[in-house]
Design a protein around this motif. Structure first.
Motif, mmCIF file in Angstrom:
data_model
loop_
_atom_site.group_PDB
_atom_site.id
_atom_site.type_symbol
_atom_site.label_atom_id
_atom_site.label_comp_id
_atom_site.label_asym_id
_atom_site.label_seq_id
_atom_site.Cartn_x
_atom_site.Cartn_y
_atom_site.Cartn_z
ATOM 1 N N ALA A 107 3.849 -0.544 15.738
ATOM 2 C CA ALA A 107 4.305 -1.249 14.416
ATOM 3 C C ALA A 107 5.426 -2.108 14.925
ATOM 4 N N VAL A 108 5.536 -3.154 14.197
ATOM 5 C CA VAL A 108 6.799 -3.858 14.453
ATOM 6 C C VAL A 108 7.858 -3.831 13.264
ATOM 7 N N VAL A 109 8.871 -3.149 13.181
ATOM 8 C CA VAL A 109 9.671 -2.664 12.305
ATOM 9 C C VAL A 109 10.706 -4.000 12.121
ATOM 10 N N GLY A 110 10.642 -4.825 11.221
ATOM 11 C CA GLY A 110 11.658 -5.937 10.860
ATOM 12 C C GLY A 110 10.648 -7.217 11.434
ATOM 13 N N ALA A 111 9.346 -6.962 11.060
ATOM 14 C CA ALA A 111 8.299 -8.319 11.479
ATOM 15 C C ALA A 111 8.697 -9.112 10.365
ATOM 16 N N TYR A 113 0.892 -3.141 13.161
ATOM 17 C CA TYR A 113 1.392 -2.932 11.721
ATOM 18 C C TYR A 113 2.632 -3.654 11.666
ATOM 19 N N PRO A 114 2.786 -4.888 11.080
ATOM 20 C CA PRO A 114 4.039 -5.487 10.696
ATOM 21 C C PRO A 114 4.652 -4.472 9.566
ATOM 22 N N ILE A 115 5.960 -4.354 9.750
ATOM 23 C CA ILE A 115 6.595 -3.410 8.746
ATOM 24 C C ILE A 115 7.800 -4.445 8.225
ATOM 25 N N ASN A 116 7.677 -4.392 6.735
ATOM 26 C CA ASN A 116 8.808 -5.600 6.268
ATOM 27 C C ASN A 116 8.672 -5.122 4.589
ATOM 28 N N PRO A 117 9.943 -5.000 4.103
ATOM 29 C CA PRO A 117 9.971 -4.447 2.695
ATOM 30 C C PRO A 117 9.372 -5.196 1.614
ATOM 31 N N LYS A 118 9.284 -6.549 1.873
ATOM 32 C CA LYS A 118 9.088 -7.567 1.121
ATOM 33 C C LYS A 118 7.683 -8.397 1.103
ATOM 34 N N GLU A 119 7.063 -8.113 2.270
ATOM 35 C CA GLU A 119 6.019 -8.995 2.574
ATOM 36 C C GLU A 119 4.817 -8.073 2.360
ATOM 37 N N GLU A 120 3.812 -8.759 2.003
ATOM 38 C CA GLU A 120 2.248 -8.334 1.842
ATOM 39 C C GLU A 120 1.597 -8.458 3.254
ATOM 40 N N LEU A 146 -1.912 -10.194 9.287
ATOM 41 C CA LEU A 146 -1.945 -8.916 9.052
ATOM 42 C C LEU A 146 -1.277 -8.367 7.962
ATOM 43 N N LYS A 147 -1.858 -7.245 7.442
ATOM 44 C CA LYS A 147 -1.438 -6.357 6.488
ATOM 45 C C LYS A 147 -0.049 -5.994 6.821
ATOM 46 N N ALA A 148 0.928 -6.203 6.153
ATOM 47 C CA ALA A 148 2.376 -5.554 6.150
ATOM 48 C C ALA A 148 2.600 -4.280 5.474
ATOM 49 N N TYR A 149 3.352 -3.170 5.891
ATOM 50 C CA TYR A 149 3.740 -2.134 4.949
ATOM 51 C C TYR A 149 5.314 -2.084 4.900
ATOM 52 N N PRO A 150 5.704 -1.575 3.764
ATOM 53 C CA PRO A 150 7.054 -1.406 3.405
ATOM 54 C C PRO A 150 7.815 -0.600 4.395
ATOM 55 N N ARG A 151 7.177 0.412 4.846
ATOM 56 C CA ARG A 151 7.917 1.606 5.770
ATOM 57 C C ARG A 151 6.857 1.827 6.684
ATOM 58 N N VAL A 152 7.500 2.454 7.735
ATOM 59 C CA VAL A 152 6.406 2.873 8.824
ATOM 60 C C VAL A 152 5.550 4.302 8.137
ATOM 61 N N THR A 153 6.307 5.048 7.413
ATOM 62 C CA THR A 153 5.356 6.077 6.698
ATOM 63 C C THR A 153 4.348 5.826 6.002
ATOM 64 N N ASP A 154 4.282 4.470 5.364
ATOM 65 C CA ASP A 154 3.219 4.068 4.599
ATOM 66 C C ASP A 154 2.056 3.612 5.529
ATOM 67 N N VAL A 155 2.153 3.489 6.847
ATOM 68 C CA VAL A 155 0.940 3.078 7.592
ATOM 69 C C VAL A 155 -0.244 4.105 7.654
ATOM 70 N N PRO A 156 -1.568 3.871 7.276
ATOM 71 C CA PRO A 156 -2.345 4.603 7.190
ATOM 72 C C PRO A 156 -2.863 5.434 8.574
ATOM 73 N N ALA A 171 14.723 5.069 12.547
ATOM 74 C CA ALA A 171 14.280 5.675 13.529
ATOM 75 C C ALA A 171 13.982 7.116 12.857
ATOM 76 N N GLU A 172 14.865 7.384 11.946
ATOM 77 C CA GLU A 172 14.300 8.661 11.203
ATOM 78 C C GLU A 172 13.037 8.658 10.612
ATOM 79 N N GLU A 173 12.642 7.418 10.020
ATOM 80 C CA GLU A 173 11.431 7.401 9.178
ATOM 81 C C GLU A 173 10.125 7.460 10.270
ATOM 82 N N CYS A 174 10.443 6.821 11.296
ATOM 83 C CA CYS A 174 9.629 6.848 12.617
ATOM 84 C C CYS A 174 9.247 8.273 13.171
#
Ligand code: ACO
Length: 704
Positions: free
Chosen positions: A18-22, A47-54, A59-69, A88-91
């Motif tokens: 996962a790239v958090v801040g992609a 998994y790109p992780i970005n709160p604003k992007e689809e 690649l499909k992006a997710y708002p948070r790491v916890t949302d990754v399937p 990090a806490e979410e990770c």
């Protein structure tokens, strides 16, 4: 910084990253990392992780790491520093295995950053995640393949594992490696090392079949003892090359003893590298010159080198470089010389260096290489070539490769001088496993490095710690607690002697007297003649204040000596606290040596041995070792390393001194300072060595 030996398999071969801040914005680090990961051909899930992007980069992006399937093995974090710990806490909650924290703004920026880093490490511990960084460029593995960095380049696949404490240097080396055709197995930017340190990556690379050599760029070492242990184990199978910048604090913190003054600022590292079996180099160029040789060539079975050249000058330069190294010029067998005579013109030199002379074509190299490689007295070959009008560098290169295949057990290195006309041949050699250098000297230094590694890797493996069971810890504890109660850190001579004796270090008998009569009684008890020394923790240079009297042979002389010393000291230093006078048995003269201890913040106590007496600092004939992991063999080696050894073996008809007793004393001092970390400095100077046994005449100990 935790635990020994862990597997980093999932970090370098993750199933998903996962790239958090992609980010979609080119120029942002979160964009570069995602693009690099995709471009490197990484085959796992991204998994790109970005709160604003689809979606980002298709690649499909997710708002948070916890949302990754699916499960996430590695999360690369490139969000601003204040957001990192929450991420990090979410990770942790999402069950991520490893974090690679690229974000800067931690320990390197001051107190607030250091607090944030501590909290980040605590989060990792809480969730059982391991972390690279923070403040790093990221990591790469060329066989996975995976580029989890924001570097502009991805290297060729190769066999060098590169571990760097400087991210910027990583980026520069990657760029340069593409030009020189150097490949890497792994590329690791360790950053602030808040969790995983160089020791973890060294252990991992040594276990990695893709990595044949480990290169380290270090500014500091995180956990000295673990680093040494990790290198010691790893270097048995995988050569470790290190380039170290900056200095340690050994010298600065302990300059009041001889040992402290002699321990230069870089000494602890130098000593640790030696004991850990690490090869130290001093320039980046040397690092890669050696690394290339290690990747491509075997270590030579011995140190005898043959040179084949078509020009006198460079041949002599090569021979000089060999003679100035632990290598030596091979002497050919008669059969080899006959073979060379038969196939080379009369003007050629058939002795080492073999000169096929300036008008040679490739066939002379062919014949000469065949002859010298077949010689059982040759352990390695250096082929030197200057681009003359007659020579065919490309054909010579082919012949070198062919001959090396016949003798894969002997290293063959090349120095092809010149530029454009040897470019193709150089590339061919490098591509076919023959390291090729533009000058003879780097080739010789690489060959010497191969030899040094062979010695390191075949040296007997370190045995378990070398200890003496007959020591009296309780007696030492008693002395120390008395000194502490007395609110002192410097031991009186008589106290230091008690400590040394409790650990079986032979000392000249020495006791404290507080009256002239007590001094007389002690002297009568131990036997004349005696030495008197003022006992005061404040007086370092006793002789300067009239505080020492030697050779006192009668009860009267002792009593008078006591009074004289007290008067003289009172005159020179009226305010000093004097505990009395030490009465010491006057020992017969012996060879004057020193055994000392200083302490390094990273690597702990260092033991010093050398020529003792008043000229210690002038002559600087000393050798150092780490007290931790010191073996009997190492203690012998450190004695042999000094010029004092010549004296001890018996110089000009003298009988040899008791070297075994000396080795024992070194081992006992090492054990003492391992057992008592509160000892910050210790000098035994002089130690008199005799034909049988030895005696410490002066012992100084400082505690914390
Ligand atoms: N979760 C997911 N995404 C987030 C979160 C979050 N909690 N918070 C922010 N983001 C997104 C942002 O929205 C942004 O995406 P966008 O472009 O779509 O808006 C993206 O993450 C990045 O955030 P920015 O605020 O734009 O941060 P920026 O990219 O400017 O900086 C960075 C972040 C690069 C980590 C910076 O803080 C930093 O540390 N830079 C220095 C890095 C460095 O030098 N490291 C050492 C390398 S070693 C060497 O010396 C070379």
């Amino acid at each position: 910084m935790r635990g020994p030996m862990i597997s980093l398999e999932r970090l370098f071969r993750p199933r998903s990253v996962a790239v958090v801040g992609a980010s979609k914005t080119p120029g942002k680090i979160g964009h570069a990392v995602l693009v690099n990961l995709v471009a490197s051909g990484f085959r796992g899930a991204i998994y790109p992780i970005n709160p604003k992007e689809e979606e980002i980069e298709g690649l499909k992006a997710y708002p948070r790491v916890t949302d990754v399937p699916g499960p996430v093995d590695v999360a690369v974090i490139c969000v601003p520093a204040p957001a990192v710990n929450a991420v990090a806490e979410e990770c942790g909650r999402a069950g991520v295995g490893y974090l690679v924290v690229i974000t800067a703004g931690f320990k390197e920026t001051g107190r607030e950053g250091a607090e944030r880093e501590k909290a980040l490490a605590a989060i990792c511990r809480q969730y059982g995640m391991r972390m690279v960084g923070p403040n790093c460029l990221g990591i790469m593995d060329t066989s996975t393949p995976m580029n989890a960095t924001f570097s502009a380049n991805f290297p060729f696949q190769g066999r060098i594992a590169f571990i760097s404490q400087s991210g910027a240097l990583c980026a520069a080396i990657l760029d340069w490696s593409l030009k020189r055709g150097i490949g890497f197995s792994k590329f690791i930017s360790v950053g602030n090392k808040a969790d995983l340190t160089e020791a973890d990556f060294i252990e991992d690379a040594a276990a990695d079949p893709q990595s044949k050599v480990i290169c380290l760029y270090l500014e500091s070492v995180e956990e000295g003892a673990r680093f040494v242990e990790a290198c010691r184990r790893a270097s048995r199978t995988t050569p470790i090359l290190v380039i170290k910048s900056g200095t340690s604090q050994a010298g600065a913190q302990a300059a009041s003893s001889h040992t402290g003054a002699l321990a230069g600022s870089d000494l602890a590292y130098e000593t640790a590298f030696r004991q850990a079996g690490v090869l130290r180099v001093h320039t980046m160029e040397e690092l890669f010159d050696l690394a290339q040789a290690f990747v491509r060539q075997p270590a030579p079975p011995g140190n005898r080198v043959a040179i084949v050249t078509n020009s006198g000058g460079p041949g002599v330069l090569a021979a000089d470089a060999i003679e100035n190294s632990p290598l030596t010029m091979a002497r050919f067998e008669k059969e080899t010389i006959d073979r060379l005579r038969k196939s080379l013109p009369a003007a050629a030199n058939v002795f080492n260096p073999v000169d096929v002379i300036g008008d040679a074509h490739w066939d002379r190299y062919d014949a000469a290489l065949g002859a010298v490689l077949d010689d059982p007295g040759v352990d390695g070959v250096l082929v030197v070539l200057t681009p003359t009008a007659t020579i065919e560098p490309d054909v010579v290169a082919e012949k070198i490769v062919e001959h090396h295949r016949r003798h894969p057990e002997k290293p063959v290195l090349a120095a092809f001088l010149g530029g454009a006309s040897v470019e193709e041949a150089t590339r061919y050699l490098l591509g076919n496993g023959i390291p090729c250098y533009p000058f003879p000297e780097p080739a010789v230094s690489a060959l010497a490095g191969l030899l040094r590694y062979r010695e390191l890797s075949t040296a007997p493996a370190a045995v378990e710690e070398w200890t003496f069971p007959d020591v009296d810890r309780a007696a030492v504890e008693e002395v120390f607690s008395y000194v502490r109660r007395d609110k002192r850190v410097v031991l009186l001579g008589s106290e230091a002697f008690r400590v040394a004796e409790s650990y079986g270090i032979p000392c000249a008998p020495s006791y404290l007297a507080t009256t002239p009569d007590a001094a007389r009684r002690l002297a009568e008890h131990m036997g004349f003649p005696v030495v008197l020394k003022v006992a005061s923790p404040q007086i370092l240079h006793k002789t300067d204040v009239g505080g020492v009297k030697v050779g006192l042979a009668t009860p009267e002389e002792v009593k008078r000596g006591f009074v004289d010393i007290m008067e003289s000291v009172h005159q020179h230093l009226p305010d000093s606290v004097v505990y009395g006078v030490e009465v010491q048995k006057m020992m017969p003269p012996g060879r004057e040596l020193i055994v000392g201890v200083t302490r390094d913040v990273q690597f702990g106590p260092l033991i010093m041995f050398g020529l003792g007496g008043v000229y210690v600092n002038l002559l600087k004939d000393v050798a150092f070792r780490l007290a931790h992991g010191l073996t009997r063999e190492e203690a012998h080696a450190m004695i042999r390393q000094t010029r004092a050894y010549t004296l001890l073996r018996g110089f000009r008809g003298e009988r040899p001194a008791d070297i075994e007793a000396l080795v024992d004393t070194i081992g006992r001092v090492a054990q003492l300072v391992r057992d008592f970390p509160e000892i910050t400095e210790m000098d035994i100077n002089p130690v008199f060595a005799y034909e049988k046994g030895l005696a410490a005449l002066d012992v100084k100990i400082t505690i914390r």
